[in-house]
Design a protein around this motif. Structure first.
Motif, PDB file in Angstrom:
ATOM      1  N   PRO A  28     -21.849  -0.051  25.430  1.00 14.63           N
ATOM      2  CA  PRO A  28     -20.925  -1.181  25.300  1.00 14.63           C
ATOM      3  C   PRO A  28     -20.270  -1.588  26.621  1.00 14.63           C
ATOM      4  N   ASP A  29     -19.971  -0.618  27.466  1.00 14.01           N
ATOM      5  CA  ASP A  29     -19.347  -0.948  28.750  1.00 14.01           C
ATOM      6  C   ASP A  29     -20.321  -1.728  29.629  1.00 14.01           C
ATOM      7  N   LEU A  30     -21.559  -1.285  29.680  1.00 17.87           N
ATOM      8  CA  LEU A  30     -22.550  -2.016  30.459  1.00 17.87           C
ATOM      9  C   LEU A  30     -22.820  -3.402  29.865  1.00 17.87           C
ATOM     10  N   ALA A  31     -22.821  -3.486  28.533  1.00 14.36           N
ATOM     11  CA  ALA A  31     -23.058  -4.785  27.896  1.00 14.36           C
ATOM     12  C   ALA A  31     -22.001  -5.790  28.324  1.00 14.36           C
ATOM     13  N   LEU A  32     -20.735  -5.401  28.249  1.00 14.51           N
ATOM     14  CA  LEU A  32     -19.666  -6.318  28.643  1.00 14.51           C
ATOM     15  C   LEU A  32     -19.715  -6.610  30.136  1.00 14.51           C
ATOM     16  N   ALA A  33     -20.042  -5.588  30.929  1.00 14.07           N
ATOM     17  CA  ALA A  33     -20.133  -5.799  32.369  1.00 14.07           C
ATOM     18  C   ALA A  33     -21.228  -6.805  32.713  1.00 14.07           C
ATOM     19  N   TRP A  34     -22.363  -6.756  32.010  1.00 15.13           N
ATOM     20  CA  TRP A  34     -23.419  -7.748  32.246  1.00 15.13           C
ATOM     21  C   TRP A  34     -22.941  -9.147  31.883  1.00 15.13           C
ATOM     22  N   PHE A  35     -22.093  -9.258  30.869  1.00 14.87           N
ATOM     23  CA  PHE A  35     -21.536 -10.565  30.521  1.00 14.87           C
ATOM     24  C   PHE A  35     -20.665 -11.101  31.667  1.00 14.87           C
ATOM     25  N   ALA A  36     -20.026 -10.201  32.394  1.00 17.34           N
ATOM     26  CA  ALA A  36     -19.159 -10.619  33.495  1.00 17.34           C
ATOM     27  C   ALA A  36     -19.948 -10.908  34.772  1.00 17.34           C
ATOM     28  N   GLY A  37     -21.106 -10.278  34.925  1.00 18.61           N
ATOM     29  CA  GLY A  37     -21.921 -10.472  36.121  1.00 18.61           C
ATOM     30  C   GLY A  37     -22.562  -9.171  36.526  1.00 18.61           C
ATOM     31  N   SER A  38     -23.874  -9.188  36.707  1.00 16.97           N
ATOM     32  CA  SER A  38     -24.609  -7.944  36.911  1.00 16.97           C
ATOM     33  C   SER A  38     -24.854  -7.596  38.369  1.00 16.97           C
ATOM     34  N   PHE A  39     -24.623  -8.543  39.282  1.00 19.03           N
ATOM     35  CA  PHE A  39     -25.076  -8.346  40.666  1.00 19.03           C
ATOM     36  C   PHE A  39     -23.904  -8.402  41.638  1.00 19.03           C
ATOM     37  N   THR A  40     -23.882  -7.429  42.568  1.00 15.17           N
ATOM     38  CA  THR A  40     -22.869  -7.388  43.626  1.00 15.17           C
ATOM     39  C   THR A  40     -23.571  -7.460  44.982  1.00 15.17           C
ATOM     40  N   PRO A  41     -23.387  -8.553  45.731  1.00  9.90           N
ATOM     41  CA  PRO A  41     -24.041  -8.648  47.048  1.00  9.90           C
ATOM     42  C   PRO A  41     -23.511  -7.583  47.999  1.00  9.90           C
ATOM     43  N   GLN A  42     -24.351  -7.165  48.905  1.00  6.97           N
ATOM     44  CA  GLN A  42     -23.977  -6.216  49.943  1.00  6.97           C
ATOM     45  C   GLN A  42     -24.168  -6.877  51.306  1.00  6.97           C
ATOM     46  N   GLY A  43     -23.048  -7.191  51.980  1.00  6.35           N
ATOM     47  CA  GLY A  43     -23.119  -7.804  53.298  1.00  6.35           C
ATOM     48  C   GLY A  43     -23.223  -9.320  53.278  1.00  6.35           C
ATOM     49  N   TRP A  44     -23.077  -9.946  52.154  1.00  6.72           N
ATOM     50  CA  TRP A  44     -23.072 -11.404  52.045  1.00  6.72           C
ATOM     51  C   TRP A  44     -22.291 -11.788  50.790  1.00  6.72           C
ATOM     52  N   GLU A  45     -22.016 -13.064  50.614  1.00 12.39           N
ATOM     53  CA  GLU A  45     -21.178 -13.501  49.510  1.00 12.39           C
ATOM     54  C   GLU A  45     -21.876 -14.558  48.670  1.00 12.39           C
ATOM     55  N   LEU A  46     -21.559 -14.538  47.385  1.00 12.06           N
ATOM     56  CA  LEU A  46     -22.044 -15.586  46.490  1.00 12.06           C
ATOM     57  C   LEU A  46     -21.201 -16.848  46.660  1.00 12.06           C
ATOM     58  N   PRO A  47     -21.786 -18.015  46.458  1.00  9.68           N
ATOM     59  CA  PRO A  47     -20.990 -19.243  46.470  1.00  9.68           C
ATOM     60  C   PRO A  47     -19.990 -19.230  45.315  1.00  9.68           C
ATOM     61  N   PRO A  48     -18.923 -20.012  45.397  1.00 12.88           N
ATOM     62  CA  PRO A  48     -17.971 -20.072  44.278  1.00 12.88           C
ATOM     63  C   PRO A  48     -18.644 -20.608  43.033  1.00 12.88           C
ATOM     64  N   PRO A  49     -18.273 -20.091  41.854  1.00 13.87           N
ATOM     65  CA  PRO A  49     -18.956 -20.504  40.625  1.00 13.87           C
ATOM     66  C   PRO A  49     -18.550 -21.879  40.110  1.00 13.87           C
ATOM     67  N   TRP A  50     -17.411 -22.393  40.559  1.00 16.17           N
ATOM     68  CA  TRP A  50     -16.907 -23.651  40.012  1.00 16.17           C
ATOM     69  C   TRP A  50     -16.719 -24.693  41.101  1.00 16.17           C
ATOM     70  N   ASP A  51     -17.009 -25.921  40.771  1.00 13.07           N
ATOM     71  CA  ASP A  51     -16.681 -27.055  41.624  1.00 13.07           C
ATOM     72  C   ASP A  51     -15.157 -27.141  41.770  1.00 13.07           C
ATOM     73  N   SER A  52     -14.698 -27.722  42.877  1.00 14.18           N
ATOM     74  CA  SER A  52     -13.262 -27.761  43.156  1.00 14.18           C
ATOM     75  C   SER A  52     -12.473 -28.553  42.121  1.00 14.18           C
ATOM     76  N   LEU A  53     -13.110 -29.469  41.404  1.00  7.19           N
ATOM     77  CA  LEU A  53     -12.404 -30.286  40.420  1.00  7.19           C
ATOM     78  C   LEU A  53     -12.571 -29.785  38.994  1.00  7.19           C
ATOM     79  N   ALA A  54     -13.429 -28.800  38.772  1.00  3.45           N
ATOM     80  CA  ALA A  54     -13.661 -28.293  37.422  1.00  3.45           C
ATOM     81  C   ALA A  54     -12.449 -27.513  36.940  1.00  3.45           C
TER      82      ALA A  54
END
Length: 433
Positions: A41-67
């Motif tokens: 159950p902990d892994l299931a909920l964690a996958w709902f939140a996001g499964s991947f953590t970049p190492q040494g780089w960053e993901l773009p923001p998930p939302w547009d500035s006006l959303a």
């Protein structure tokens, strides 16, 4: 990763993953294995939140500035502006310029002059996406909510019979050699096809020319080859039919009637590819007055009363949606379960289609027994494994479901690393099992 919710999201996530895992185990057993699905159950909920953590780089923001959520004259409304054309539609409805893009304060001032329902209609009429915040009671009394409440969680339709298939996939990779054409975007459908790819399916995702989901691609593309086509062009229409002719299973996220407009409704699909398994999902259900409405998880939470219920549960003065986009992810795993069940029937000569929706998944969550999820974090660090993606290295959570039993057992893994949309050619891989 502390999470809290007015709804039992952790148990709901585990339940949804279990549906997909059980369907995979059943298919594996059909192929000669003997296994059962076990969900963390902990892994299931964690996958709902996001499964991947970049190492040494960053993901773009998930939302547009006006959303986001804005107070209007009689409550709250959410504007979904991640896609450029959806942003343009919202600004047009508000009478604001497209360039330069106004700041959030300017948009808020414009929204404040509108009542929620007229603004919702104006944005939708302009081709955009918006949702006024409704209560659970308002939604249940609305014709759209009443229609969704009458729909089953998964609507099954028989499409006839076809020659039985001689299974070629091994129990440990129960979808190996099965071609899945993925015509979905934005989380729910891609979650489903990601799970199918982890079972060995050859998943080919097709997007419109120029489409991008920069914040979600590393999350949703493992195991898939991703191509682009203009389905309204003569060459694109011809190519998609060629791909369909070679497909075993179609997963689509188009609104009702959209595929029919391309002459790709079920009757035509069965002519192009006799015996094709069809699985479809949309936002607001398939039978009510909102079946054609554009929507996303965050909007459906506003419409169906989830955000309002959270606001009341926490005594907040702003909408409180779920801490994860649980409608998307749960619908994704339910869609994967439906696809696996349908494929098992297809092996035995029965052809079926399945339909699901985010709004019906919302009803399932709202009817789940139990109170909210308190401030939650796993008792121990969750297992992660190194992964090299197109963009760089990172850590991916261990799968939320494992398989136990005797004999060969499925093992979830991807044969294709996560990569950008449009990075592959629109063709099937040579050779099949």
């Amino acid at each position: 990763m502390p999470l809290e919710s007015a709804f039992p999201v952790r148990s709901f996530a585990a339940w949804a993953v279990e549906q997909a895992g059980t369907a995979a185990a059943d298919l594996s057993t059909r192929l000669g294995g003997q296994t059962a699905a076990v969900v963390d159950p902990d892994l299931a909920l964690a996958w709902f939140a996001g499964s991947f953590t970049p190492q040494g780089w960053e993901l773009p923001p998930p939302w547009d500035s006006l959303a986001g959520d804005y107070p209007c004259a009689d409550g709250w409304i959410r504007l979904h502006t991640n896609a450029p054309h959806h942003r343009q539609a919202a600004l047009a409805a508000l009478g604001l310029p497209m360039e330069p893009v106004p700041d959030r304060g300017t948009v808020a001032a414009a929204v404040a002059g509108w009542a929620g329902e007229p603004l919702e209609r104006a944005v939708l009429s302009a081709g955009g996406c918006a949702a006024r915040m409704r209560s659970v009671q308002e939604w249940s009394q609305h014709p759209a909510g009443a229609a969704v409440a009458q729909e089953p969680l998964i609507t099954w339709t028989g499409l006839g019979s076809a020659p039985r298939l001689v299974p070629q996939s091994p129990p440990e990779r129960p979808l190996a050699g099965v071609r899945v054409l993925d015509l979905t975007r934005i989380i729910a459908g891609p979650v489903a096809t990601r799970f199918l790819a982890a079972l060995g399916a050859d998943v080919l995702r097709i997007d419109p020319l120029g489409w991008s989901e920069p914040a979600a691609e590393v999350e949703l593309t493992p195991g898939k080859r991703c191509a682009m086509l203009d389905l309204r062009s003569a060459s694109g229409a011809r190519r998609i039919r060629e791909l369909l002719a070679g497909a075993d299973l179609l997963v689509s996220g188009y609104r009702p009637g959209a595929l029919a407009g391309l002459r790709l409704d079920s009757s035509h699909l069965q002519q192009i590819s006799p015996g094709l398994v069809e699985v479809s999902l949309n936002a607001y259900g398939w039978s009510g007055p909102w079946a054609q409405r554009r929507g996303f998880d965050s909007l459906v939470q506003m419409s169906t009363g989830i955000a309002r219920a959270g606001m009341e549960y926490f005594g907040a003065d702003v909408p409180r949606p779920l801490p994860v986009q649980a409608l998307d992810h749960a619908t994704g795993y339910l869609t994967a379960a439906a696809a696996l069940q349908a494929w098992r029937q297809r092996l035995d000569g029965t052809v079926v289609s399945a339909r699901l929706s985010l709004a019906r998944t919302a009803a399932q969550l709202q009817g789940t027994a139990g109170g909210g999820t308190p401030l939650w974090a796993p008792a121990e660090p969750l297992e992660q494994v190194p992964e090299q993606t197109f963009w760089g290295p990172g850590l991916r959570l261990a799968p939320p479901v494992r398989f136990e039993g005797t004999g060969p057992q499925p093992h979830l893994h991807w044969d294709v690393p996560a990569g950008p949309l449009g990075s592959a050619a629109p063709r099937w891989e040579a050779g099949r099992l």
